[in-house]
Design a protein around this motif. Structure first.
Motif, mmCIF file in Angstrom:
data_model
loop_
_atom_site.group_PDB
_atom_site.id
_atom_site.type_symbol
_atom_site.label_atom_id
_atom_site.label_comp_id
_atom_site.label_asym_id
_atom_site.label_seq_id
_atom_site.Cartn_x
_atom_site.Cartn_y
_atom_site.Cartn_z
ATOM 1 N N ASP A 275 -14.766 52.469 -5.643
ATOM 2 C CA ASP A 275 -13.400 52.327 -5.135
ATOM 3 C C ASP A 275 -13.425 52.489 -3.616
ATOM 4 N N GLU A 277 -12.377 50.189 -0.515
ATOM 5 C CA GLU A 277 -11.736 48.935 -0.145
ATOM 6 C C GLU A 277 -12.219 48.382 1.187
ATOM 7 N N TRP A 324 -8.969 48.485 -8.568
ATOM 8 C CA TRP A 324 -9.095 47.027 -8.598
ATOM 9 C C TRP A 324 -9.831 46.603 -9.860
ATOM 10 N N THR A 326 -11.853 42.984 -11.461
ATOM 11 C CA THR A 326 -12.273 41.596 -11.287
ATOM 12 C C THR A 326 -12.075 40.859 -12.600
ATOM 13 N N LEU A 331 -9.658 38.840 -8.089
ATOM 14 C CA LEU A 331 -9.583 40.284 -7.930
ATOM 15 C C LEU A 331 -8.136 40.695 -8.137
ATOM 16 N N VAL A 333 -5.152 43.202 -7.933
ATOM 17 C CA VAL A 333 -4.763 44.330 -7.088
ATOM 18 C C VAL A 333 -3.299 44.636 -7.325
#
Length: 412
Positions: A275, A277, A324, A326, A331, A333
């Motif tokens: 995690d 970003e 997040w 995938t 992705l 969010v």
């Protein structure tokens, strides 16, 4: 792990807890001069069986022995013995690269092998004796992709010039100890080792606090680590990504031939594992003046160089933020976003806040996004726009409630 006995010059294989203390080599490969595992085994056969080998194999073994890479192995073994160690590991001859399974295991284990070594010997083959700090810092060793982890993973490093004359010794701070100190020893008569430490940091693009171990590498953001690697090169394109597996704490299969896709896979694997970003905090080169700066891209960097300006990016703790996810090439969010009006941008765009910032700024960084117009793109699908910049959102922009976004990982 296959180790080389530095006295008998024979190999032995060890597994996990059975592995003895060993030294490890950090060096720069020279084309046509290095000795592979198969090459070395032939030289061992020649030493053991002599005239029993066919003439063409004896000739081949003699040719291998004439390479500078073979001399380097012998000099490394001598230096290891002088350090009172029996075993050594070298990436040229201790991996059977004809086995894809062994090569994959070795590359995925490389960081831990360097970290667990008792001593790392750094060999500058292009540094003369009595070289200045500037001359040492200009060594090609600092430009190679693989040597970044070889600098950062070991806790003890000894540096040697081209004739294996000792230069410096670095013992990093240990984080298990209460007293967090690091010492740099200069083997020769100059007591000002601090200048050498400064040179190491400057030449490697890695802050001294990480080079010397004053601060844990775990505290460095992904963007910061990728910035260190962005100034380095590898012979094979894929190795720019594979050489970062240990530094980023990632394991993944090797697919030589995939080219730049290896770096895309690395970023995807990182997002699925951590995690952090800041992995999205990159900038592409600014477009030519005759081109629009509002070109569209995915949110993943297609080139490691895009992180060269990310060396000062640090992460921000954000509690309760959904992780997040995938989904295929998207992705997912969930976040509150800023909305830019039409007079602030050619099209209506949103700014997605990232949990990271420049170290000397207070506000977090943002990605500028716009709705995807690609065929098949659904509602809520977004692409990155103006990838040559990261934005600090101002208070004049409207903030929306949490919104679920699907970001394209790659340009379409």
């Amino acid at each position: 792990m296959r180790l080389l006995n530095t006295t008998t010059l024979q190999f032995a294989e060890y597994y996990n807890q059975d592995t003895p203390e060993y030294a490890i080599l950090s060096h720069r490969w020279l084309d046509g001069q290095e000795v592979s595992y198969i090459d070395y085994c032939l030289c061992v056969d020649q030493a053991q069986h002599g005239e029993k080998l066919p003439e063409y194999l004896r000739d081949k073994a003699n040719t291998i022995r004439s390479r500078s890479g073979f001399t380097k192995i012998l000099d490394f073994c001598k230096a290891v013995r002088l350090a009172d160690l029996e075993w050594g590991w070298i990436d040229t001859c201790c991996i059977d690269k004809s086995s894809s399974a062994e090569l994959t295991e070795a590359i995925n284990s490389m960081w831990s092998w360097y970290k667990e070594s008792v001593l790392c010997l750094v060999y500058f083959n292009d540094v003369e004796s009595e070289a200045s700090y500037a001359e040492i810092g200009s060594s090609a060793w600092f430009t190679r992709g693989w040597t970044l982890q070889e600098l950062l993973a070991p806790s003890r490093l000894n540096f040697f010039d081209r004739v294996w004359k000792p230069l410096y010794r670095l013992e990093k701070a240990t984080f298990k100890a209460k007293k967090r100190t690091a010492t740099m020893y200069y083997i020769m008569d100059d007591p000002d080792w601090a200048e050498f430490g400064h040179m190491l940091a400057q030449a490697s693009h890695v802050p001294a606090r990480y080079v010397c171990g004053y601060q844990s590498l775990d505290s460095a953001s992904a963007a910061m680590k990728l910035s260190w690697a962005s100034f380095r090169r590898t012979s094979r394109v894929e190795d720019r990504a594979y050489s970062l597996l240990g530094l980023l704490g990632i394991n993944m299969p090797l697919l030589y031939g995939e080219g730049q896709q290896a770096f895309i896979r690395l970023q995807k694997e990182f997002i699925q594992t951590y995690d952090d970003e800041s992995i999205l905090a990159w900038r592409s080169p600014c477009p030519s003046p005759n081109l629009s700066s509002h070109c569209f891209s995915g949110v993943l960097a297609t080139n490691l160089e895009f992180f060269q300006a990310s060396g000062d990016i640090v992460t921000i703790m954000q509690y309760g933020k959904p992780p997040w996810q995938t989904i295929n090439q998207l992705l997912q969010v969930e976040a509150a976003v800023y909305v830019q009006s039409a007079n602030e941008a050619p099209t209506t765009t949103i700014l997605l806040p990232l949990a990271c910032k420049h170290s000397d700024e207070r506000g977090c960084l943002h990605l500028e996004l716009t709705a995807s117009s690609s065929a098949g793109a659904g509602v809520g699908h977004y692409m990155r726009v103006s990838a040559c910049k990261l934005i600090a959102a101002g208070p004049q922009r409207k903030v929306t409630d949490d919104r679920r976004l699907l970001l394209h990982l790659n340009a379409r």
